[in-house]
Write an enzyme that holds these catalytic residues in place. Structure first.
Site, PDB file in Angstrom:
ATOM      1  N   ASN A  73      21.690 -10.179  -0.504  1.00 42.98           N
ATOM      2  CA  ASN A  73      20.751 -11.098  -1.002  1.00 42.98           C
ATOM      3  C   ASN A  73      21.044 -12.432  -0.703  1.00 42.98           C
ATOM      4  O   ASN A  73      22.115 -12.744  -0.538  1.00 42.98           O
ATOM      5  CB  ASN A  73      20.224 -11.213  -2.298  1.00 42.98           C
ATOM      6  CG  ASN A  73      21.343 -12.139  -3.192  1.00 42.98           C
ATOM      7  OD1 ASN A  73      21.220 -13.428  -3.485  1.00 42.98           O
ATOM      8  ND2 ASN A  73      22.453 -11.248  -3.609  1.00 42.98           N
ATOM      9  N   PHE A 132      32.339 -17.732 -10.196  1.00 37.87           N
ATOM     10  CA  PHE A 132      33.155 -18.179  -9.171  1.00 37.87           C
ATOM     11  C   PHE A 132      33.150 -17.062  -8.164  1.00 37.87           C
ATOM     12  O   PHE A 132      34.036 -16.917  -7.430  1.00 37.87           O
ATOM     13  CB  PHE A 132      34.749 -18.405  -9.741  1.00 37.87           C
ATOM     14  CG  PHE A 132      34.732 -19.299 -11.020  1.00 37.87           C
ATOM     15  CD1 PHE A 132      33.928 -20.364 -10.854  1.00 37.87           C
ATOM     16  CD2 PHE A 132      35.896 -19.093 -11.816  1.00 37.87           C
ATOM     17  CE1 PHE A 132      34.210 -21.466 -11.993  1.00 37.87           C
ATOM     18  CE2 PHE A 132      35.940 -20.151 -12.614  1.00 37.87           C
ATOM     19  CZ  PHE A 132      35.071 -21.372 -12.737  1.00 37.87           C
ATOM     20  N   CYS A 134      29.675 -16.416  -6.090  1.00 37.90           N
ATOM     21  CA  CYS A 134      28.699 -16.217  -5.229  1.00 37.90           C
ATOM     22  C   CYS A 134      29.063 -16.637  -3.820  1.00 37.90           C
ATOM     23  O   CYS A 134      29.517 -17.831  -3.509  1.00 37.90           O
ATOM     24  CB  CYS A 134      27.500 -17.173  -5.651  1.00 37.90           C
ATOM     25  SG  CYS A 134      26.151 -17.319  -4.512  1.00 37.90           S
ATOM     26  N   CYS A 344      26.953  26.662  10.419  1.00 37.52           N
ATOM     27  CA  CYS A 344      26.606  25.294  11.027  1.00 37.52           C
ATOM     28  C   CYS A 344      27.634  24.783  11.908  1.00 37.52           C
ATOM     29  O   CYS A 344      27.536  24.062  12.993  1.00 37.52           O
ATOM     30  CB  CYS A 344      26.194  24.448   9.938  1.00 37.52           C
ATOM     31  SG  CYS A 344      27.403  23.554   9.112  1.00 37.52           S
ATOM     32  N   CYS A 347      32.170  21.790  10.071  1.00 32.24           N
ATOM     33  CA  CYS A 347      33.624  21.978   9.811  1.00 32.24           C
ATOM     34  C   CYS A 347      34.555  22.091  11.405  1.00 32.24           C
ATOM     35  O   CYS A 347      35.452  21.455  11.428  1.00 32.24           O
ATOM     36  CB  CYS A 347      34.098  22.820   8.731  1.00 32.24           C
ATOM     37  SG  CYS A 347      33.746  24.516   9.328  1.00 32.24           S
ATOM     38  N   CYS A 406      46.930  24.053   8.899  1.00 33.13           N
ATOM     39  CA  CYS A 406      46.213  23.107   8.147  1.00 33.13           C
ATOM     40  C   CYS A 406      46.854  22.038   7.466  1.00 33.13           C
ATOM     41  O   CYS A 406      47.877  22.509   6.628  1.00 33.13           O
ATOM     42  CB  CYS A 406      45.217  23.935   7.028  1.00 33.13           C
ATOM     43  SG  CYS A 406      44.185  22.930   6.102  1.00 33.13           S
ATOM     44  N   CYS A 409      43.417  18.007   4.749  1.00 34.69           N
ATOM     45  CA  CYS A 409      42.941  16.625   4.646  1.00 34.69           C
ATOM     46  C   CYS A 409      41.785  16.704   3.920  1.00 34.69           C
ATOM     47  O   CYS A 409      41.325  15.605   3.746  1.00 34.69           O
ATOM     48  CB  CYS A 409      43.003  16.149   6.119  1.00 34.69           C
ATOM     49  SG  CYS A 409      41.680  17.097   7.032  1.00 34.69           S
ATOM     50  N   CYS A 412      36.892  19.114   6.475  1.00 32.78           N
ATOM     51  CA  CYS A 412      36.062  20.096   6.577  1.00 32.78           C
ATOM     52  C   CYS A 412      34.984  20.401   5.322  1.00 32.78           C
ATOM     53  O   CYS A 412      34.023  20.391   5.532  1.00 32.78           O
ATOM     54  CB  CYS A 412      36.587  21.438   6.651  1.00 32.78           C
ATOM     55  SG  CYS A 412      38.322  21.803   5.622  1.00 32.78           S
TER      56      CYS A 412
END
Lengths: 444, 432
Positions: A73, A132, A134, A344, A347, A406, A409, A412
């Site tokens: 804003n 204090f 903005c 899919c 990973c 591996c 982390c 995946c």
């Protein structure tokens, strides 16, 4: 049912959910409707010398079809006459004596602070919040974040306020600084009763590529605004927690930044917030969102066996450590559930391109550049995944994890669209706990 | 466009079953796509469109790019978006099926992208594709269905002069004359033809092979010939009584419904028997069920499990009111005063007359190519033999679409056309 009432440095409210100083807390009529909906408190939209606003004022970013992942804003403080605001504050306090009405203030000179504090207290304010933070418009006039960014100025003005104020005073901090501890400690030195943070982050919301004008557009130009909404929550959480665990702070904190539901609120409280303030979620969905904030938090506290909401405050702080204190011997590896995997292969590609090349495809042994310390030198033949897991024969699109390589982390598991399909399995060990700091100390 | 269809036609009475998405709808759907690695949807598309790629482009507001991705793999991407049985192709292999979620509406997203991309092309006066300069080669294409149009389009983009010969007055083949109107209307099919022609393809309508031209003649004047002949007329059942009034061929009737202004269905038609259980049979049965008050029953000689029509299409036809009679072999058409009164069928228990005023024969189309002197080899089913490059037994004659595969989807024909075009270019040492 757990007791949700809160006492924030003397400001009492029936629950920890407050409206932040912003458009949802702009007028008495709004604040009263918010209290009716269930909000426990409201920080009135900042009062100061009347200003003029521009049109338009708000911008947002959508993420993958979801509206308002982040919001900004360029609206300034109240544009309504001070007398009107004080009259309405008095009305609200009269009708809702048990709710918290905190008045946000932003003026320049010591005399102006004295005057506006007196008028706020006369109207019945339960507390004051010093804006204090903005980061747009007002800071160009030497107020808002231009104060929050100068710890010595912040401390001096806070101490002026403390001279005059008879009600609790919160200092609202800007995140647009190097280290949040600097303004936080300055507020404490100035005598503040509490802190509230974060204010918005200085931002440009985007660019209208047809007109080559940043957004939100005001005629043929725009200006930097303040960024907030769900996307800023992690930044806010860190700053709240950093102050909450600082031995030099030790004053209550009102947490602000992307809080949209009870779970967000509980996380802020666990990291040290006594109350939480909400703006963007209300601007998106209205006051009614507080209903489930109350219900959800109550049920959560019941589940945890906590009788009072304030018992939750700071519960996770002992577990927020420095990196050098983390256990180097803790190890997890990815575990893909072939039964629920839909193939899919996100990973796989994430691990190959974005992480450490430990997830593989295929039902035959594959060659991968593995085995050396730098992950890119020698070729290692990996075993047949079908022998490993017979399911791979039926679901050949299921990737598999080379557990030796591996690094745990999480990537995946983060990209997997199937809930619970990839889990990070802890590898037991008997090496005990050892941190980097300990290792360095030992080697000395 | 020069081709005019009657303003009033039955085609317009049908509701578009999968209407064009709004931008908001398209974005929501596009964002659902997981962007799979090595995506199964691409493998299930005969033209191997980069489906996750164009969906991402939609999601990111790059509609021209999305249209380019689609059309560079499939010149007929706009019509395929509407006519492809995605349920058994790309969307059928979407991994979301395994998550018990609705698969991505790939056809509808493709329709949105091609519509927006081509709309932008008109508005901005900038073509998506710019044909290369002429390379000095000429190809004659016989038939103007999807196979020939795809082949001609890709040849034109590569700078080859492509001339399409069509015996009908209307181009487009089955896309114009044979697709159920609730999937694709003729105006859209013809608009796509016009778009392909706009890249420099020449079209000659009203020119019939065997009458006005021959393959041999064309081989004298052109560097190569592409045969996209399609199939012939509706096969008849070969049972007594077929000459009565009220006996129709399915594709004839489908075309009549699509195009004719005067074609009407009399009120005396209260029962219609559709013989066959392929996709054409399902289409005409569903069209008649939606268009008329008549009771429509599909009559099939074998059991339901053997039918060649898609289950999802049959389900929708059933929802439109089509009934299904299995294990019923038509043996005769009964009539009175030259007008159909019933279809006599042999059932396991004996025989039976299905009362009806119309009988629609949907048992396939004739293999027209085998009846012509084309100078190329055929298989025992009357299909032109073509290799993986769609080259026939004649080194300069290529073929694709229904006359090669015996009658498959538009997307298979479009794929054949592109493969043949690229094979021709490769044979001349030209890039594509």
């Amino acid at each position: 049912m757990a007791d949700l009432s809160m006492d924030m440095c003397g400001i009492k409210s029936p629950n920890p959910f407050w409206l932040a100083s912003a458009p949802p807390a702009n007028s008495g009529e709004q604040v009263m409707r918010a209290f009716d909906a269930g909000w426990g408190g409201a920080v009135w939209k900042t009062l100061g010398e009347p200003i003029v606003n521009v049109s338009s004022r708000f911008g947002s970013i959508d993420y993958q079809g979801s509206r308002i992942a982040g919001f900004n804003n360029i609206e300034l403080i109240t544009d309504r006459p001070l007398e009107t605001n004080f009259k309405e504050i008095a009305e609200v306090k009269k009708k809702y004596p048990k709710h918290a009405v905190v008045v946000s203030l932003m003026v320049e000179t010591k005399e102006e602070w004295r005057d506006i504090i007196k008028r706020s207290e006369d109207a019945g304010a339960d507390g004051l919040e010093l804006n204090f933070g903005c980061p747009h418009g007002m800071c160009e006039r030497g107020m808002g974040s231009s104060v929050g960014q100068e710890p010595s100025v912040l401390e001096r003005i806070t101490s002026w306020v403390m001279e005059y104020a008879n009600v609790p005073v919160l200092v609202k901090l800007t995140p647009n600084i190097g280290d949040i501890l600097d303004p936080g400690r300055a507020a404490v030195r100035g005598g503040a009763d509490g802190l509230s943070l974060i204010n918005t982050i200085k931002s440009l919301m985007g660019v209208d590529l047809d007109r080559m004008v940043p957004m939100p557009r005001v005629g043929d130009a725009s200006t930097n605004g303040g960024y907030c909404g769900p996307a800023v929550k992690p930044i806010a959480l860190h700053m709240v927690a950093a102050l909450a665990r600082d031995p030099k702070v030790k004053i209550p904190i009102s947490g602000i930044g992307g809080i949209s539901n009870w779970r967000d609120a509980a996380e802020f409280m666990a990291l040290g917030a006594t109350t939480v303030q909400v703006c963007t979620a209300v601007m998106h969905y209205g006051y009614r969102i507080v209903e489930d904030m109350i219900d959800g938090l109550s049920r959560f506290l019941d589940e945890r066996g906590l009788a009072r909401a304030n018992q939750l405050v700071g519960m996770a702080i002992p577990n927020y450590l420095e990196w050098g204190q983390l256990d180097l011997n803790y190890r997890v590896v990815a575990d893909i559930n072939a039964e629920t995997c839909i193939g899919c292969q996100l990973c796989y590609v994430a691990c190959q391109d974005g992480a450490h090349q430990c997830i593989h495809l295929g039902t035959t042994p594959c060659q991968a550049y593995h085995g050396a310390h730098d992950h890119a030198q020698s070729v290692r033949l990996l075993e047949d995944p079908v022998a490993h897991d017979p399911l791979h024969a039926h679901k050949p699109r299921v990737p598999w994890v080379d557990e030796d390589e591996c690094v745990g982390c999480n990537l995946c598991a983060l990209v997997c669209p199937v809930e619970g399909c990839i889990t990070m399995r802890e590898i037991p060990h008997d090496a005990g706990r050892e941190s980097w700091n300990e290792r360095v100390a030992k080697s000395r | 466009m020069a081709w005019k269809l009657p303003h009033e036609r039955l085609e317009k009475k049908f509701e578009d079953k999968k209407p064009l998405y709004t931008k908001a709808e398209a974005l929501v759907e596009a964002h659902r796509c997981l962007f799979c690695h090595d995506a199964p949807c691409i493998k299930s598309c005969a033209t191997a469109i980069d489906i996750p790629g164009f969906i991402k482009q939609i999601a990111h507001g790059n509609m021209r790019g999305a249209a380019h991705t689609i059309l560079s793999a499939n010149m007929l991407g706009a019509s395929c978006a509407q006519v492809c049985p995605v349920e058994v192709m790309c969307a059928g292999s979407c991994v979301l099926n395994d998550l018990n979620e609705t698969p991505i509406a790939i056809g509808r997203l493709q329709r949105y992208a091609t519509t927006e991309g081509l709309r932008d092309e008109v508005q901005s006066q900038r073509k998506l594709f710019t044909p290369r300069p002429a390379v000095g080669k000429k190809v004659a294409l016989i038939g103007s269905g999807p196979a020939s149009l795809a082949c001609a389009g890709y040849l034109a983009l590569a700078g080859v002069k492509a001339v399409v010969f069509e015996r009908d007055e209307l181009p487009g083949g089955l896309n114009t004359t044979g697709v159920a109107p609730y999937k694709l209307v003729s105006d859209d099919a013809l608009r796509e033809v016009g778009w392909i022609l706009s890249h420099g393809v020449e079209l000659k309508c009203g020119v019939a092979l065997g009458k006005d031209i021959t393959v041999d003649q064309l081989l004298d004047d052109y560097d190569a010939v592409f045969l996209g002949l399609g199939l012939g007329r509706d096969r008849s059942l070969g049972i007594p009584g077929e000459d009565a009034d009220g006996v129709w061929g399915a594709t004839f009737l489908i075309r009549a419904i699509k195009h004719h202004a005067s074609f009407t269905i009399g009120e005396h038609v209260r029962q219609i028997a559709v013989v066959g259980a392929g996709n054409t049979a399902i289409d005409i049965a569903r069209e008649l069920a939606e268009l008329t008050a008549a009771e429509v029953i599909m009559v099939y000689r074998r059991s339901r499990g053997h039918m060649s029509g898609y289950a999802h299409e049959m389900k929708q036809a059933t929802q439109s009111g089509v009934r299904f009679m299995e294990n019923a072999r038509p043996v005769a058409i009964e009539s009175a005063d030259g007008q159909v009164t019933g279809l006599r069928v042999a059932v396991p228990e004996g025989s039976y007359t299905v009362p009806c005023q119309w009988v629609v024969q949907a048992v396939g189309q004739e293999r027209i190519a085998a009846t012509m002197d084309l100078g190329v080899a055929f298989d025992s089913h009357g299909r032109i033999v073509a290799d993986e490059h769609r080259r026939t037994s004649h080194p300069r004659v290529y073929a694709g679409g229904d006359c090669v595969n015996g009658g498959r989807e538009v997307v298979n024909a479009a794929a054949d056309g592109r493969i043949a075009a690229y094979a021709m270019l490769a044979s001349w040492g030209l890039d594509y």
